[in-house]
Structure formats: structure tokens, C-alpha cells
Write an enzyme that holds these catalytic residues in place. Structure first.
Site, mmCIF file in Angstrom:
data_model
loop_
_atom_site.group_PDB
_atom_site.id
_atom_site.type_symbol
_atom_site.label_atom_id
_atom_site.label_comp_id
_atom_site.label_asym_id
_atom_site.label_seq_id
_atom_site.Cartn_x
_atom_site.Cartn_y
_atom_site.Cartn_z
ATOM 1 N N ARG A 249 0.872 -1.197 0.003
ATOM 2 C CA ARG A 249 0.036 0.029 0.114
ATOM 3 C C ARG A 249 0.928 1.327 -0.005
ATOM 4 O O ARG A 249 1.872 1.266 0.799
ATOM 5 C CB ARG A 249 -0.687 -0.072 1.072
ATOM 6 C CG ARG A 249 -1.976 -1.177 1.174
ATOM 7 C CD ARG A 249 -3.009 -0.945 2.347
ATOM 8 N NE ARG A 249 -2.296 -1.059 3.624
ATOM 9 C CZ ARG A 249 -2.335 -2.207 4.497
ATOM 10 N NH1 ARG A 249 -2.945 -3.236 3.874
ATOM 11 N NH2 ARG A 249 -1.846 -2.239 5.589
ATOM 12 N N PHE A 310 -13.878 12.699 23.903
ATOM 13 C CA PHE A 310 -13.922 11.724 22.559
ATOM 14 C C PHE A 310 -13.223 12.394 21.371
ATOM 15 O O PHE A 310 -12.700 11.574 20.808
ATOM 16 C CB PHE A 310 -15.548 11.565 22.043
ATOM 17 C CG PHE A 310 -15.577 10.601 20.908
ATOM 18 C CD1 PHE A 310 -15.506 9.158 20.898
ATOM 19 C CD2 PHE A 310 -15.696 11.176 19.605
ATOM 20 C CE1 PHE A 310 -15.742 8.454 19.594
ATOM 21 C CE2 PHE A 310 -15.823 10.674 18.415
ATOM 22 C CZ PHE A 310 -15.842 9.156 18.393
#
Length: 489
Positions: A249, A310
Site C-alpha cells: 500500500r 471523545f
């Protein structure tokens, strides 16, 4: 971590060891999604949702912890959003699926989300998250329990992301030469990161707003949401170079590493090319840090504590990762991560925008300290670091300290130019007020108070004490001389 690793951490980084110990012994999750009182929002009483929570833990332990601590049903919504995108990403990353099969899967993935019972078992046996797609019907079932707006946002993001992923996988699969298989330009790199991460930020902002936990207009902050996603994604791409090259990749844009004499990305992993490879790494770091100011701006918009945690914790960890990777040759040979004790410190400390900004500022200083004038990116890196310093100082001045009870206090720092200006302005203001008061007293013929000096008796007393001490001293000296002469005739 084994005993030897804990011992080494205690000896080399004692504060991190203490934080890790405190976290393991005393940290309690803010909520238990399996508790009976949480069932209406967590969905734990349904078998399908319990399996979804299981797959969340299985696919990402780091994200699972912060997702579970989101307030109310937002945790369940973000869990399903994450699993949907993880399923899509699992199809894209699987190099064993031919492109002619992968294209319709990616472009039509959003339609499967409304098709009850849909599953997929075509992943290679070594694909780590294939079990999620084998049992993907549980995710589709749980999506039906969401409100219509949240479902619409998740399906729309999956549609956009699937289309973007399909475009890039098609290009890689149909590359006519080894050079065309790479991401060529920074613009193309930004577009890829937008598809795989910027859209995640856009979707999260929409879900935050739809839940009522954040303001409605947060969903419209597309630039800031995109930058948050790009900061995290580019950090992961930078860190995972060795693994990606090994698996074929290629995500680093050739526009960055090609200018240092490389023709193939795998050449960066050759130790003979270490110096130029480090310059390429520096260029990737500068590119990732270009999204940091927008990310800081985004964090200041968040009002809900669980939502802030978060978003803030991954952002701080991303900058910490950039710091440990910068000018680190290990990036070209293995996956470089921050220490676990360091991660715990960041988790425990990233609770408000000011502390997060100061964490980021400290890591930016560490990056700048490792930069050298020989680096072709030295000047650009310095500009970005100074912009971050300026942002932090503008929003959270260093001479303002937060005391007990959250009350702001001004720290008396004599070398702080801005504080000297404030003190001088205060003195001038007080002087003008005194002059105005004296002028009013003179206008109305009021007698101005005379300054009283020290009474004359005070000076007489001081003079008398001085003479007394001198006299006693002379007597003592004379006595010593007389005694010495008598003792030695």
C-alpha cells in the site's frame, strides 16, 4: 506489558509509571453499558446490540473506551457508525478481493445498510476484521433502532466514502506503470484522506448535533470537521509507513518524497537513504501539522464533556505520535507508538481545551527542538510551530493561571511583557483617578490631606541608639587591649 517493561518505565519515566498505576487501580468508567439502568440507551438488552459492542471491542480497543463513555444513546449511535465504516474499510484494505468485485461492493455499500440480513464472507482468511462482515446483519438490524436523522447521516457518509474509496482502488488496480500506482500530489492525498477520514469528522459533527448534545450549527462546520479527520488520518499514514510498504500500500504522496531523489516509496526503508528519508518524514509531518490550528478551533466549539473527551484524546495522541516519530529512523522499519504510560497521562489530562492546548504546545516544542537547519522543511516547520504557540497564547495566556474553584489568577511574572503593560495601564488609570479627585477637592475648597513624615523624636532615638552602640563597642575594644597588655607585661 511485562514486569520488565513496568520496571523500566518506573526507572526511566517515573511520573508515567505513577499515572499508569493510578489509572489501573483507581480509574472507573463513567458508565457501565451493561448495567440495567443503561439498557434503554445502550441497547445491551438486545442480543444484536451486545454483539455490536463485542465487535467494537474486537476491532478497536482504544476507540471503544472513549465511545462507551459518551452520554446517553450517542454512545450506541457512534458505535454503529464506527462499525459501518470499519466494514467498508475492511473491504477496501483487502488486497485479495479483485477490483472488479471490489468496485460494486464499495459503491453500493450504503444500499446494503437498508437490506436486512446482508452479510459478506468474501474477505481473505487473514483479514483481521472479516468476522464483522460475516455477521454484519446485526449492525443492519441495530441501525433500524436509530432515529431517522442519525440513520440518514450514517448512510450518506457511507455512500460518499464508498465512492471515494472505489475511485482510488480503481486507480491503483489499473495503474499502467509502477509510478502511477502512487498518490502523486498533495492535493490528491488530501482528497483521499477526506474520503477515508474527513467524512468521518463530518459525520460525527452531524451525529453530535442530531443527538442534541451539541449545537445544531456544529454540523455545518465542514472545514473544521474535515481537518480533525485529516490530522488523525495523516498521522496514522505517517506512522504506518513500514507496514504499508510491506503489504504493497502506498499512501505517502510522491510530491513530498519524490523531491529527495526517490523513485519508489520502498526506497525510504533502505538504511543507506536514511538522511533523505528523514527529510521526507519531516515533509509529511509538516503536512499533517497544517491541520492542527483548525483542529484546535474545532475543540473550542464543543460544550458536552463526553463529546470533548471523545474528540480531544485522539487529537492529543496524534500530536504526541508525530512528536515521537519526527526525525525517528525507526518509522521506516517498524510501527512506532507512544508509551502506554504517556497515553494514560494524556487520557487523564485531556479534560478541557486549555490543558489540551498546553499538551499540544509542549509536543510542538519537542518537534521544533529536534528540527535542524539542514532540514529543507525547517522554515515551514518553524512557521507552523510559531502559529500553534501564538494560538495557545492568544486563547489561553500563560500568565493567567486557573486556581482552586476554577477562578482565574494573574501570575506575577516580571519578565512577561504583556503583564508589565497591564500593570502600567493600571498604574496610569489609578494616577488619573487620584488627579481627578484632587482637582475636585481644590474646586470645592476642600483641604487636601498633608503627607505626614516621621516624627523628630524618632530620629533622636535612632541617633542615641547609634551613639550608645558605638560607645559600648569602644569600651569593649579598650577592655580587650588593656587585658592583653596586663597579661603580657
Amino acid at each position: 506489558m511485562g514486569f520488565s517493561e513496568y520496571l523500566l518505565l518506573a526507572l526511566v519515566h517515573p511520573t508515567e509509571f505513577r499515572s499508569l498505576l493510578q489509572y489501573k487501580l483507581f480509574h472507573d468508567p463513567k458508565r457501565d453499558i451493561s448495567a440495567v439502568q443503561e439498557h434503554p440507551t445502550s441497547g445491551w438488552d438486545r442480543r444484536t446490540m451486545r454483539r455490536c459492542w463485542h465487535y467494537l471491542d474486537q476491532t478497536s480497543r482504544s476507540f471503544a473506551a472513549v465511545i462507551k463513555e459518551l452520554d446517553g444513546d450517542l454512545a450506541r449511535t457512534i458505535c454503529l457508525f464506527y462499525l459501518v465504516l470499519r466494514g467498508l474499510d475492511t473491504i477496501e484494505d483487502d488486497m485479495t478481493i479483485p477490483d472488479n468485485e471490489k468496485q460494486p461492493l464499495l459503491r453500493g455499500f450504503h444500499t446494503f445498510l437498508t437490506k436486512p440480513g446482508w452479510t459478506f464472507d468474501g474477505n481473505g482468511p487473514n483479514e483481521k476484521d472479516r468476522d464483522l462482515l460475516v455477521e454484519f446483519d446485526i449492525v443492519i438490524t441495530e441501525l433500524e433502532h436509530l432515529d431517522s436523522e442519525s440513520s440518514r447521516i450514517i448512510i450518506d457518509i457511507a455512500r460518499k466514502m464508498g465512492t471515494g474509496m472505489a475511485d482510488f482502488t480503481y486507480k491503483a488496480a489499473n495503474a499502467s506503470s509502477s509510478s502511477s500506482m502512487y498518490v502523486e500530489t498533495i492535493e490528491e492525498f488530501d482528497l483521499y484522506c477526506h474520503y477515508v477520514a474527513g467524512l468521518v469528522g463530518e459525520g460525527l459533527s452531524g451525529l453530535f448535533s442530531a443527538s442534541g448534545k451539541e449545537a445544531e450549527w456544529l454540523a455545518d462546520q465542514l472545514v473544521l470537521s474535515n481537518s480533525m479527520g485529516l490530522l488523525l488520518q495523516k498521522t496514522n499514514i505517517l506512522r504506518d509507513l513500514a507496514e504499508d510498504v510491506e503489504e504493497g500500500r502506498h499512501f505517502w504522496p510522491k510530491e513530498i518524497w519524490g523531491k529527495y531523489g526517490f523513485t519508489e516509496l520502498k526506497e525510504l526503508t533502505d538504511r543507506k537513504n536514511e538522511e533523505n528519508a528523514l527529510w521526507a518524514l519531516s515533509g509529511m509531518t509538516v503536512n499533517a501539522l497544517g491541520h492542527l490550528i483548525d483542529s484546535l478551533d474545532y475543540l473550542t466549539l464543543l460544550k458536552n464533556q463526553s463529546v470533548f473527551n471523545f474528540c480531544a484524546i485522539p487529537a492529543v495522541m496524534a500530536v504526541a505520535t508525530l512528536s515521537v516519530c519526527f526525525m525517528n529512523p525507526d518509522v521506516f522499519h517498524k510501527n512506532v507508538k507512544i508509551r502506554r504510560g504517556q497515553a494514560v497521562q494524556l487520557i487523564m489530562g485531556s479534560t478541557n481545551p486549555r490543558d489540551v492546548a498546553y499538551f499540544i504546545r509542549d509536543y510542538i516544542r519537542a518537534i521544533h527542538a529536534k528540527s535542524t537547519p539542514a532540514d529543507p522543511n525547517h522554515l515551514r516547520l518553524g512557521v507552523i510551530c510559531s502559529q500553534v504557540e501564538q494560538w495557545c497564547e492568544h486563547h489561553y495566556p500563560s500568565f493567567i493561571k486557573v486556581g482552586d474553584g476554577g477562578r482565574a489568577q494573574v501570575e506575577q511574572a516580571p519578565n512577561e511583557a504583556r503583564l508589565r503593560i497591564l500593570i502600567r495601564e493600571d498604574q496610569l488609570r489609578n494616577g488619573k483617578q487620584l488627579k481627578a479627585q484632587l482637582a475636585r477637592q481644590a474646586q470645592y475648597g476642600l483641604q487636601q490631606p498633608k503627607e505626614e513624615g516621621l516624627p523628630w523624636i524618632f530620629f533622636v532615638f535612632v541617633l542615641a541608639m547609634f551613639l550608645l552602640v558605638m560607645g559600648l563597642g569602644a569600651i569593649v575594644v579598650y577592655g580587650i587591649i588593656w587585658w592583653s597588655e596586663e597579661s603580657n607585661p
